[in-house]
Design an enzyme around this catalytic site. Sequence first.
Site, PDB file in Angstrom:
ATOM      1  N   ARG A  78      63.009  43.363  38.190  1.00  0.00           N
ATOM      2  CA  ARG A  78      63.725  44.385  37.875  1.00  0.00           C
ATOM      3  C   ARG A  78      63.201  45.697  37.763  1.00  0.00           C
ATOM      4  O   ARG A  78      61.947  45.789  37.987  1.00  0.00           O
ATOM      5  CB  ARG A  78      64.086  44.169  36.584  1.00  0.00           C
ATOM      6  CG  ARG A  78      65.148  42.746  36.196  1.00  0.00           C
ATOM      7  CD  ARG A  78      66.560  43.178  36.738  1.00  0.00           C
ATOM      8  NE  ARG A  78      66.856  44.215  35.870  1.00  0.00           N
ATOM      9  CZ  ARG A  78      67.255  44.183  34.413  1.00  0.00           C
ATOM     10  NH1 ARG A  78      67.208  43.357  33.733  1.00  0.00           N
ATOM     11  NH2 ARG A  78      67.592  45.424  33.992  1.00  0.00           N
TER      12      ARG A  78
ATOM     13  N   CYS B 241      65.678  53.220  26.037  1.00  0.00           N
ATOM     14  CA  CYS B 241      65.065  51.963  26.124  1.00  0.00           C
ATOM     15  C   CYS B 241      63.888  51.688  24.863  1.00  0.00           C
ATOM     16  O   CYS B 241      62.977  52.511  24.898  1.00  0.00           O
ATOM     17  CB  CYS B 241      64.302  51.736  27.362  1.00  0.00           C
ATOM     18  SG  CYS B 241      63.211  50.176  27.445  1.00  0.00           S
TER      19      CYS B 241
ATOM     20  N   TYR C 108      68.993  42.102  21.899  1.00  0.00           N
ATOM     21  CA  TYR C 108      69.508  41.684  23.163  1.00  0.00           C
ATOM     22  C   TYR C 108      70.215  40.433  23.383  1.00  0.00           C
ATOM     23  O   TYR C 108      71.245  40.077  24.038  1.00  0.00           O
ATOM     24  CB  TYR C 108      68.480  41.813  24.200  1.00  0.00           C
ATOM     25  CG  TYR C 108      68.014  43.500  24.263  1.00  0.00           C
ATOM     26  CD1 TYR C 108      68.909  44.155  25.295  1.00  0.00           C
ATOM     27  CD2 TYR C 108      67.076  44.008  23.434  1.00  0.00           C
ATOM     28  CE1 TYR C 108      68.320  45.370  25.474  1.00  0.00           C
ATOM     29  CE2 TYR C 108      66.685  45.174  23.772  1.00  0.00           C
ATOM     30  CZ  TYR C 108      67.243  46.090  24.425  1.00  0.00           C
ATOM     31  OH  TYR C 108      66.988  47.534  24.666  1.00  0.00           O
TER      32      TYR C 108
END
Length: 289
Positions: A125, A56, A193
Amino acid sequence: MSTTRDVAGQSDITKMKPEEDGSFKRRASSFRRFIKKGGEFEPEKGRYHLYVSYACPWATRTLITRVLKGLENFIDVSIVSPHMGCDGWPFANVDAFPGATTDPLHNAEHVKDLYLRADPEYDGRFTVPVLWDKKTGTIVNNESSEIIRMFNSAFNALLPADKAAVDIYPEAHRAEIDGINEWVYDTVNNGVYKAGFASTQAAYEAAVVPLFASLDRLEKMLTGKDYLVGDRLTEADVRLFVTILYWNNPAFSMTCNFEHIKTHYYWSHTFINPHRVIPVGPIPNILPL
């Protein structure tokens, strides 16, 4: 820690509904508290724990700043496996991927367990990074841009003079850093992304064109120099690095794990790689400077 509430819609990316126009929208972080002198979360050695994934970029920038500021002995770290499955990010006790570790505080199986421990009704999330407070048993912050600001200054009074003097957000350059961060985040950090996870041609093109325009802009800015702002390493460089840059600097190179990065994106995101075929190589991962 287990829960009777069905949180698959929060942890399983295959069950998360895409936007109607096929675009990728990132939800804002939820825990936004700060380590500061005199506050609820005092700067103390050994009090905080950082949960991250090498795969990440948002989490990696907290690792970089932690090393730059010499906080390795102040803030412990747990590394999740890159295999983000139906339960989200797993720890090594349920997925023993090389380089992954366990959770020494709660023996959690997944990052979601931390969120539900901090707030059983949490409905967002289950992302990394997570900055955990051992004293109060909760999440301080899960927004990487704010965590690196804390790491940059909150512990200075406890650090050796040389590390306290490291400042990646110098006051004289803050306006310029903030300005660069804004468009780099939108079109580059998050832009990859938005382009890579787009599910329609139109959404992809709407993201990929600004992405490459910004890459051209950055190339011109960096021509003949190593840093974006003020001829010194700043937060703007840290935030850009995790998407496109690579330097022979231990804080950057030692926190960059290509196997975790590659495995995560080719294995976890089955809607763009349904067969989970992970490429071999390249060797070396990066050419020498």
